[in-house]
Structures are given as structure tokens and as C-alpha cells.
Scaffold this active site. Structure first.
Site, PDB file in Angstrom:
ATOM      1  N   GLY A  12     -11.071  -0.340  -8.107  1.00  0.00           N
ATOM      2  CA  GLY A  12     -11.206   0.758  -7.387  1.00  0.00           C
ATOM      3  C   GLY A  12     -12.141   0.474  -6.073  1.00  0.00           C
ATOM      4  N   SER A  13     -12.424  -0.749  -5.917  1.00  0.00           N
ATOM      5  CA  SER A  13     -13.449  -1.162  -4.749  1.00  0.00           C
ATOM      6  C   SER A  13     -12.988  -0.625  -3.317  1.00  0.00           C
ATOM      7  CB  SER A  13     -14.036  -2.599  -4.769  1.00  0.00           C
ATOM      8  OG  SER A  13     -12.865  -3.513  -4.466  1.00  0.00           O
ATOM      9  N   ILE A  92       5.378  -0.578  -8.822  1.00  0.00           N
ATOM     10  CA  ILE A  92       6.221  -0.419  -7.835  1.00  0.00           C
ATOM     11  C   ILE A  92       6.568   1.089  -8.022  1.00  0.00           C
ATOM     12  CG2 ILE A  92       8.612  -0.818  -7.148  1.00  0.00           C
ATOM     13  CD1 ILE A  92       7.875  -3.829  -8.060  1.00  0.00           C
ATOM     14  N   ASN A 107      -0.388   1.140   2.249  1.00  0.00           N
ATOM     15  CA  ASN A 107      -0.895   0.236   0.985  1.00  0.00           C
ATOM     16  C   ASN A 107      -1.678  -0.898   1.630  1.00  0.00           C
ATOM     17  OD1 ASN A 107      -0.644  -1.043  -1.539  1.00  0.00           O
ATOM     18  ND2 ASN A 107       0.498  -2.579  -0.488  1.00  0.00           N
ATOM     19  N   HIS A 109      -2.746  -4.813   0.932  1.00  0.00           N
ATOM     20  CA  HIS A 109      -1.969  -6.006   0.266  1.00  0.00           C
ATOM     21  C   HIS A 109      -2.956  -7.003   0.559  1.00  0.00           C
ATOM     22  CE1 HIS A 109       0.878  -8.279  -1.831  1.00  0.00           C
ATOM     23  NE2 HIS A 109       0.878  -8.852  -0.929  1.00  0.00           N
ATOM     24  N   THR A 141       7.173   1.429   2.554  1.00  0.00           N
ATOM     25  CA  THR A 141       8.834   1.873   2.755  1.00  0.00           C
ATOM     26  C   THR A 141       9.374   1.391   1.395  1.00  0.00           C
ATOM     27  OG1 THR A 141       9.070  -0.292   3.628  1.00  0.00           O
ATOM     28  CG2 THR A 141       8.831   1.526   5.095  1.00  0.00           C
ATOM     29  N   GLU A 143      11.213  -1.032   0.405  1.00  0.00           N
ATOM     30  CA  GLU A 143      11.054  -2.632   0.196  1.00  0.00           C
ATOM     31  C   GLU A 143       9.847  -2.900  -0.101  1.00  0.00           C
ATOM     32  OE1 GLU A 143      12.359  -6.817   2.380  1.00  0.00           O
ATOM     33  OE2 GLU A 143      13.162  -4.922   3.195  1.00  0.00           O
ATOM     34  N   GLU A 174     -11.318  -6.748   3.067  1.00  0.00           N
ATOM     35  CA  GLU A 174      -9.977  -5.701   2.876  1.00  0.00           C
ATOM     36  C   GLU A 174     -10.930  -4.089   2.872  1.00  0.00           C
ATOM     37  OE1 GLU A 174      -7.921  -5.408  -0.882  1.00  0.00           O
ATOM     38  OE2 GLU A 174      -8.010  -7.951  -0.866  1.00  0.00           O
TER      39      GLU A 174
HETATM   40  C1  GAR Z   1      -7.112  -5.598  -3.926  1.00  0.00           C
HETATM   41  O1  GAR Z   1      -7.474  -7.237  -3.596  1.00  0.00           O
HETATM   42  C2  GAR Z   1      -5.790  -5.159  -3.348  1.00  0.00           C
HETATM   43  O2  GAR Z   1      -5.607  -5.799  -2.141  1.00  0.00           O
HETATM   44  C3  GAR Z   1      -4.761  -5.694  -4.393  1.00  0.00           C
HETATM   45  O3  GAR Z   1      -5.477  -5.292  -5.749  1.00  0.00           O
HETATM   46  C4  GAR Z   1      -7.040  -5.440  -5.348  1.00  0.00           C
HETATM   47  C5  GAR Z   1      -7.515  -4.342  -6.029  1.00  0.00           C
HETATM   48  O4  GAR Z   1      -8.658  -4.135  -5.742  1.00  0.00           O
HETATM   49  N1  GAR Z   1      -3.510  -4.998  -4.173  1.00  0.00           N
HETATM   50  C6  GAR Z   1      -2.576  -5.628  -4.520  1.00  0.00           C
HETATM   51  O5  GAR Z   1      -2.380  -6.736  -4.857  1.00  0.00           O
HETATM   52  C7  GAR Z   1      -1.136  -4.671  -4.458  1.00  0.00           C
HETATM   53  N2  GAR Z   1       0.003  -5.483  -4.259  1.00  0.00           N
HETATM   54  P1  GAR Z   1      -9.609  -2.952  -5.894  1.00  0.00           P
HETATM   55  O6  GAR Z   1      -9.251  -2.181  -7.154  1.00  0.00           O
HETATM   56  O7  GAR Z   1     -11.166  -3.464  -6.290  1.00  0.00           O
HETATM   57  O8  GAR Z   1      -9.651  -2.200  -4.768  1.00  0.00           O
END
Ligand code: GAR
Length: 195
Positions: A12-13, A92, A107, A109, A141, A143, A174
Site C-alpha cells: 500500500g505504499s 482482475i 490504475n 501500473h 477499461t 481490457e 510511482e
Molecule cells: C506497485 O508497483 C504497483 O504499480 C503495482 O504493484 C505495486 C504495489 O505497491 N501494481 C501492479 O502491478 C498492477 N498491475 P504498493 O502496494 O506499495 O503500492
């Protein structure tokens, strides 16, 4: 006040970055709830400590994907969010749920989409010999990882990087990217348009 719900699966960062930006007033919104699809998601503790409704919607307790999606959709409807942020939500979602909230669900990614949708993005970028990697915030979306891009950031791949080192470098970016993108959404500067 603009209402935000964040969906997580673990650490959850990215959610923390959003909560802190809302608390400081950088984003003019309130995180009204954090929902995790895993009861042991570490981010739930942070959310609760910040006075945020920390909710578990454990996908393993539903007989199938559709039942989980229905339960999650009901929770979301009750919370009445203006924006739903998938921040490390590794599950998903079905087309019906996505369509219900399309245009207000985003989202983050960890890749420069359209490169590397799905999992293991850092290893895939390294295996391909890329020199640049990064992260993307996009509208959700049906997809997978294919919705309209709101913000992207590039991160250099350095000689000898491991997937973990690269992931850590991307993750730092991020946090800033997600805040920047959500800020635009809340201000009405990132509207969803279908091609
Ligand atoms: C992050 O790198 C995020 O972009 C990725 O999971 C990590 C979660 O880190 N998400 C995906 O891969 C989604 N397809 P966090 O829990 O510390 O935010």
C-alpha cells in the site's frame, strides 16, 4: 468534498502517497475508504491509523469472480466515490464492474504501457534489454492495462540492475506520478474519452 476510495492488495505504499497528499491538501479530496482483497494487506493498518475506513473484501471467500465483483461493486456503490484508485490492486475486475465505474476508476501500473501489461514487468523490461522503464497511470477499461493513459514517467535502467533494484527505483517515481494524476482527475483535467 471529492470522495476517493483506494483499492489495494498488499503493502500500500502508493495508497500512502495518495492519503498523505489528501491530508496535506495537495490533492483537494478525502480518502473515505481503503478496500483490500486480502485480509493481511499491510496497507490496511496505515489506513486505519489515519482514521480511514479500512475494509476487507476477501476474494477467497466468494465462490467465483462474479460474486466477488458483485460484493465489491455493492461496497463501492455505498461509499459513493468520485474516484476509485487501484493502487497495487492485484486482481482482475470483470467487465460489468469496470463499466459501472468507467471514467472514474484509475490504475497505476509499473511499466511504460502499452509495454508489459500484466505481471513481472520489471523482469520483462530487463530481459528485453530495455534502457528505459517506468510507470503509467491510466483509466481502467475492461481490457487489462489498456485504458487511456493519464500520466507516464520514464525511469532509466542502469547497468547490472536486478528486478528488485529497478522496482524500487520505479516505485519512488510511482508515488509522485499517482499523486500528479489523481490531482488532475480531481481538478477535472483528465476526462475519460472513448476513441
Ligand atoms: C506497485 O508497483 C504497483 O504499480 C503495482 O504493484 C505495486 C504495489 O505497491 N501494481 C501492479 O502491478 C498492477 N498491475 P504498493 O502496494 O506499495 O503500492
Amino acid at each position: 468534498m471529492t470522495r476517493v476510495v483506494v483499492l489495494i492488495s498488499g503493502r500500500g505504499s502508493n495508497m500512502e502517497a495518495v492519503v498523505r497528499a489528501c491530508e496535506s491538501g495537495e490533492i483537494d479530496a478525502t480518502v473515505v475508504a481503503v478496500i483490500a482483497n486480502r485480509p493481511d494487506a499491510a496497507g490496511l493498518t496505515f489506513a486505519a491509523a489515519h482514521g480511514i475506513d479500512a475494509i476487507v473484501c476477501d476474494h477467497t471467500t466468494y465462490p467465483d469472480r462474479n460474486d466477488f465483483d458483485l460484493a465489491l461493486a455493492n461496497m463501492l456503490e455505498e461509499l459513493n466515490p468520485d474516484w476509485i484508485v487501484l493502487a497495487g490492486f492485484i486482481r482482475i475486475l470483470g467487465a460489468e464492474l469496470v463499466q459501472q465505474f468507467v471514467g472514474r476508476m484509475i490504475n497505476i501500473h509499473p511499466s511504460l504501457l502499452p509495454k508489459y501489461p500484466g505481471l513481472n514487468t520489471h523482469a520483462r523490461a530487463l530481459d528485453s534489454g530495455d534502457t528505459q522503464h517506468g510507470a503509467t497511470v491510466h483509466f481502467v477499461t475492461p481490457e487489462l492495462d489498456a485504458g487511456p493513459v493519464i500520466e507516464q514517467v520514464s525511469v532509466p535502467i542502469l547497468e547490472g540492475d536486478t528486478a528488485d533494484e529497478l522496482a524500487a527505483r520505479v516505485l519512488r517515481e510511482e508515488h509522485k506520478l499517482l499523486v500528479k494524476a489523481l490531482k488532475r482527475c480531481v481538478k477535472g483535467n483528465a476526462s475519460f474519452t472513448t476513441p
